[in-house]
Enzyme design. Sequence first.
Site, mmCIF file in Angstrom:
data_model
loop_
_atom_site.group_PDB
_atom_site.id
_atom_site.type_symbol
_atom_site.label_atom_id
_atom_site.label_comp_id
_atom_site.label_asym_id
_atom_site.label_seq_id
_atom_site.Cartn_x
_atom_site.Cartn_y
_atom_site.Cartn_z
ATOM 1 N N SER A 105 0.858 -1.193 0.000
ATOM 2 C CA SER A 105 0.000 0.000 0.000
ATOM 3 C C SER A 105 0.887 1.233 0.000
ATOM 4 C CB SER A 105 -0.962 -0.013 1.186
ATOM 5 O OG SER A 105 -1.981 -0.987 0.974
ATOM 6 N N GLY A 107 4.171 1.079 1.226
ATOM 7 C CA GLY A 107 5.554 0.632 1.085
ATOM 8 C C GLY A 107 6.466 0.920 2.270
ATOM 9 N N ASP A 109 6.919 -0.691 5.045
ATOM 10 C CA ASP A 109 7.420 -1.835 5.811
ATOM 11 C C ASP A 109 8.936 -1.682 6.004
ATOM 12 O OD1 ASP A 109 6.372 -4.983 6.318
ATOM 13 O OD2 ASP A 109 8.533 -4.674 6.180
ATOM 14 N N SER A 114 6.800 -5.949 1.740
ATOM 15 C CA SER A 114 5.673 -5.754 0.825
ATOM 16 C C SER A 114 6.125 -5.705 -0.633
ATOM 17 C CB SER A 114 4.932 -4.459 1.179
ATOM 18 O OG SER A 114 5.823 -3.365 1.235
ATOM 19 N N GLY A 174 1.175 4.313 4.496
ATOM 20 C CA GLY A 174 -0.026 3.819 3.823
ATOM 21 C C GLY A 174 -1.070 3.296 4.802
ATOM 22 N N HIS A 178 -0.744 0.324 7.778
ATOM 23 C CA HIS A 178 -0.838 0.979 9.087
ATOM 24 C C HIS A 178 -2.066 0.519 9.860
ATOM 25 C CE1 HIS A 178 0.467 4.224 11.754
ATOM 26 N NE2 HIS A 178 -0.781 4.646 11.853
ATOM 27 N N TYR A 184 -0.214 3.935 15.654
ATOM 28 C CA TYR A 184 -0.288 4.847 16.794
ATOM 29 C C TYR A 184 0.350 6.173 16.411
ATOM 30 C CZ TYR A 184 4.623 5.186 17.779
ATOM 31 O OH TYR A 184 5.950 5.510 17.675
ATOM 32 N N TYR A 470 6.646 -2.238 13.523
ATOM 33 C CA TYR A 470 8.073 -1.927 13.413
ATOM 34 C C TYR A 470 8.778 -3.215 12.988
ATOM 35 C CZ TYR A 470 7.481 2.634 15.672
ATOM 36 O OH TYR A 470 7.139 3.935 15.975
HETATM 37 C C1 LIG Z 1 8.839 6.863 8.040
HETATM 38 C C2 LIG Z 1 7.971 5.920 8.822
HETATM 39 C C3 LIG Z 1 7.218 6.405 9.883
HETATM 40 C C4 LIG Z 1 6.374 5.574 10.596
HETATM 41 N N1 LIG Z 1 5.651 6.093 11.626
HETATM 42 C C5 LIG Z 1 4.792 5.294 12.303
HETATM 43 C C6 LIG Z 1 3.978 5.819 13.348
HETATM 44 O O1 LIG Z 1 4.035 7.010 13.668
HETATM 45 N N2 LIG Z 1 3.126 4.975 13.970
HETATM 46 C C7 LIG Z 1 3.036 3.658 13.638
HETATM 47 O O2 LIG Z 1 2.228 2.941 14.227
HETATM 48 N N3 LIG Z 1 3.813 3.132 12.675
HETATM 49 C C8 LIG Z 1 4.672 3.918 12.004
HETATM 50 N N4 LIG Z 1 5.435 3.381 11.005
HETATM 51 C C9 LIG Z 1 5.288 1.959 10.695
HETATM 52 C C10 LIG Z 1 4.132 1.765 9.731
HETATM 53 O O3 LIG Z 1 2.906 1.852 10.424
HETATM 54 C C11 LIG Z 1 4.205 0.378 9.084
HETATM 55 O O4 LIG Z 1 5.408 0.263 8.380
HETATM 56 C C12 LIG Z 1 3.024 0.123 8.166
HETATM 57 O O5 LIG Z 1 2.943 -1.258 7.924
HETATM 58 C C13 LIG Z 1 3.165 0.867 6.857
HETATM 59 O O6 LIG Z 1 2.074 0.660 6.022
HETATM 60 P P1 LIG Z 1 2.277 0.786 4.435
HETATM 61 O O7 LIG Z 1 0.992 0.506 3.801
HETATM 62 O O8 LIG Z 1 2.944 2.115 4.177
HETATM 63 O O9 LIG Z 1 3.338 -0.300 4.254
HETATM 64 P P2 LIG Z 1 3.531 -1.551 3.181
HETATM 65 O O10 LIG Z 1 5.001 -1.770 3.130
HETATM 66 O O11 LIG Z 1 2.828 -1.311 1.924
HETATM 67 O O12 LIG Z 1 2.829 -2.744 3.951
HETATM 68 C C14 LIG Z 1 3.227 -3.190 5.233
HETATM 69 C C15 LIG Z 1 2.696 -4.598 5.480
HETATM 70 O O13 LIG Z 1 1.275 -4.611 5.339
HETATM 71 C C16 LIG Z 1 0.879 -5.439 4.250
HETATM 72 N N5 LIG Z 1 -0.164 -4.739 3.506
HETATM 73 C C17 LIG Z 1 -0.089 -3.485 2.992
HETATM 74 N N6 LIG Z 1 -1.230 -3.172 2.380
HETATM 75 C C18 LIG Z 1 -2.050 -4.236 2.485
HETATM 76 C C19 LIG Z 1 -3.364 -4.500 2.025
HETATM 77 N N7 LIG Z 1 -4.050 -3.598 1.333
HETATM 78 N N8 LIG Z 1 -3.907 -5.711 2.295
HETATM 79 C C20 LIG Z 1 -3.201 -6.628 2.989
HETATM 80 N N9 LIG Z 1 -1.949 -6.430 3.444
HETATM 81 C C21 LIG Z 1 -1.373 -5.236 3.206
HETATM 82 C C22 LIG Z 1 2.130 -5.610 3.423
HETATM 83 O O14 LIG Z 1 2.075 -6.777 2.629
HETATM 84 C C23 LIG Z 1 3.199 -5.630 4.475
HETATM 85 O O15 LIG Z 1 3.252 -6.880 5.085
HETATM 86 C C24 LIG Z 1 6.300 4.202 10.269
HETATM 87 C C25 LIG Z 1 7.059 3.713 9.213
HETATM 88 C C26 LIG Z 1 7.897 4.548 8.488
HETATM 89 C C27 LIG Z 1 8.734 4.010 7.365
#
Ligand SMILES: Cc1cc2nc3c(=O)[nH]c(=O)nc-3n(C[C@H](O)[C@H](O)[C@H](O)COP(=O)(O)OP(=O)(O)OC[C@H]3O[C@@H](n4cnc5c(N)ncnc54)[C@H](O)[C@@H]3O)c2cc1C
Length: 528
Positions: A105, A107, A109, A114, A174, A178, A184, A470
């Site tokens: 979503s 990215g 992770d 992902s 994403g 998240h 959080y 994390y």
């Molecule tokens: C710069 C940064 C700041 C952050 N700050 C916070 C914060 O303040 N609070 C907090 O709680 N976390 C924080 N995080 C951690 C963040 O919540 C996780 O990394 C979260 O998984 C990111 O979601 P994404 O969709 O961007 O990630 P992705 O890399 O796209 O996905 C993460 C995981 O979820 C799965 N996934 C994604 N989309 C779907 C979908 N549609 N259906 C099923 N599975 C899916 C992926 O396969 C992967 O396993 C932070 C991360 C970063 C890099």
Amino acid sequence: MKKKSISILVFLLLHFTCADSDSVYETFLQCLTNHTNQTDHISNIVYIQNNSSYTSILRAYIRNARFNVSSTPKPLIIITPLQEPHVQAAVICSKQVGYQLKIRSGGHDFEGISYTSYNPFFILDMFNLRSISVNIDEESAWVGAGATLGELYYKIWEKSKVHGFPAGVCPTVGVGGHLSGGGYGNMLRKYGLSVDYVVDAKIVDVQGRILHRKAMGEDLFWAIRGGGGASFGAILSYKINLVTVPAKVTVFKIEKTLEENATDMVFRWQFVAPTTENNLFMRMFLQPVTGENNQTIRASIMAMYLGDSNTLVSLLAQDFPELGLKIENCIEMSWIDSALWWASLKTGTNNPPDALLDRKLDSAKFLKRKSDYVSKPIPKYSLNLLWKTMMELGKPELVFNAYGGRMNEIAASETPFPHRAGNLFKIQYSVNWEEAGTEIENNYISQMRSLHSFMTPLVSKNPRSAYFSYRDLDIGINHNDKDRYNEGKIYGEKYFKGNFDRLVKVKTMVDPQNFFRNEQSIPLLPSN
Ligand SMILES: Cc1cc2nc3c(=O)[nH]c(=O)nc-3n(C[C@H](O)[C@H](O)[C@H](O)COP(=O)(O)OP(=O)(O)OC[C@H]3O[C@@H](n4cnc5c(N)ncnc54)[C@H](O)[C@@H]3O)c2cc1C
Ligand SMILES: *[C@@H]1O[C@H](CO)[C@@H](O)[C@H](O)[C@H]1NC(C)=O
Ligand SMILES: *[C@@H]1O[C@H](CO)[C@@H](O)[C@H](O)[C@H]1NC(C)=O
Ligand SMILES: *[C@@H]1O[C@H](CO)[C@@H](O)[C@H](O)[C@H]1NC(C)=O
Ligand SMILES: *[C@@H]1O[C@H](CO)[C@@H](O)[C@H](O)[C@H]1NC(C)=O
Ligand SMILES: *[C@@H]1O[C@H](CO)[C@@H](O)[C@H](O)[C@H]1NC(C)=O
Ligand SMILES: *[C@@H]1O[C@H](CO)[C@@H](O)[C@H](O)[C@H]1NC(C)=O
Ligand SMILES: *[C@@H]1O[C@H](CO)[C@@H](O)[C@H](O)[C@H]1NC(C)=O
């Protein structure tokens, strides 16, 4: 002898995969076409490795430069659905051709799982499915998995200046990852986690069906509010309840070095931050810094108060004199400006907060994260040893995030996220760096592991817990073969504690063939 036959096997497998990729692509396209409308021209959203746009599509949502190198395994195909039926077709057809499907979503992770894998795989990239509809009368919203937190905050702001949502501080994160993994941010103590506000969802299951809460049942709905989406299906969207925020909130940032009595402030923070008014969230950063002829530790406290600055100053003058907060340290601003402030973006322009919509495509630092939970204050003599260790290592930093408040009132089994009452704070270990290179990477990561190991006596044990979002592959990985349950239990109990067993049961029920799997997915029960 054994080694030799394995390498021949590996060679044959690789060879087979390469030679076969054209026909996989053809079969997959045919299958997608069969499962979508002709008028959708589904082939226009399927990128194969030789396509000139493949690399930019792949890189757009790489958020960790460690996984942007030539040795990073790449997907054979990237699918970028425009409509929900495309996701259904992608699930059905990936299963048909026997490829692993990674879902991305935002990215973010931390271990890139992902968009990488050591098995032949496709990416289902959700960035186009990002519609957001906010309903202020109902105080709710439907949010597409491909939306970012910044877009969500922006859309809420368009409709109301006194509503918000409790989620992370980085606007490019994403919704798909998240909200499925916990979520959080700076309203944690007042409102709890993002998952505590999820009231419905739409998921594509392993059979390619679109299920709402009612159709998926309460077990699966429970699992995708903290247990991670990727073990259970492809999440299309979540319905969330909004929360109310004051028209003005107060923020501050205060820094102190050891020479400025940072140790007293840090020590005292552990007692105040988790117990003070729920309206106050104080995050503390601990960083080794090098001066001209010396080294020190800088402790910085960044805070969010859902109230005015006078009240905040008198509250902390009483409870936290070691901080020395003055009215001139405080800034009152709208909630949406505070979202910009926390992300180090420009505030107070009175313009639409457009910076929240910036997706910052194809930009990433090299990084590694780990986490820990703390339930007993760290004594001063241990803090002094910690400073020494951090200065010797030189690179890793720590972020303490205060718990307490609302987190104490929600049962550990309410959602898969188990780290509720009893925790004073969570630690994030972090290293970011700019330079490519294995040697640099190994050095920084091993520094971080040393710091994590130094912390052992001071943090949770049996199991030593970690925050699922994390992502940290150091705490165990799954090969998804014969021993998958035992492998899964190792990291699963750290992330989910007593909720791990229920997650395993849900997984076994909804995906008995383990199609939705990854390096840290929820395993099936051993008999399956
Ligand atoms: C710069 C940064 C700041 C952050 N700050 C916070 C914060 O303040 N609070 C907090 O709680 N976390 C924080 N995080 C951690 C963040 O919540 C996780 O990394 C979260 O998984 C990111 O979601 P994404 O969709 O961007 O990630 P992705 O890399 O796209 O996905 C993460 C995981 O979820 C799965 N996934 C994604 N989309 C779907 C979908 N549609 N259906 C099923 N599975 C899916 C992926 O396969 C992967 O396993 C932070 C991360 C970063 C890099
Ligand atoms: C890429 O590969 C596909 C499948 O093998 C082939 O049909 C297509 O013509 C190739 N495209 C380019 C630009 O080489
Ligand atoms: C697509 O549909 C056709 C006609 O129903 C069928 O013959 C073919 O096997 C299907 N192909 C795939 C890859 O599903
Ligand atoms: C194809 O389009 C029709 C009409 O728009 C719709 O009813 C049907 O569900 C669509 N089928 C698929 C597989 O998307
Ligand atoms: C690359 O893939 C996209 C999406 O399928 C397609 O629209 C485009 O025509 C392809 N480009 C080339 C050069 O094949
Ligand atoms: C640090 O604490 C000592 C002892 O309490 C005090 O004398 C000193 O003024 C403090 N220093 C600063 C910079 O606050
Ligand atoms: C050490 O360096 C920090 C900043 O780098 C400075 O604030 C501090 O006063 C210095 N301490 C000593 C003892 O020189
Ligand atoms: C990936 O690396 C290329 C150079 O090889 C660079 O241009 C690009 O910006 C990088 N992207 C990310 C997300 O790190």
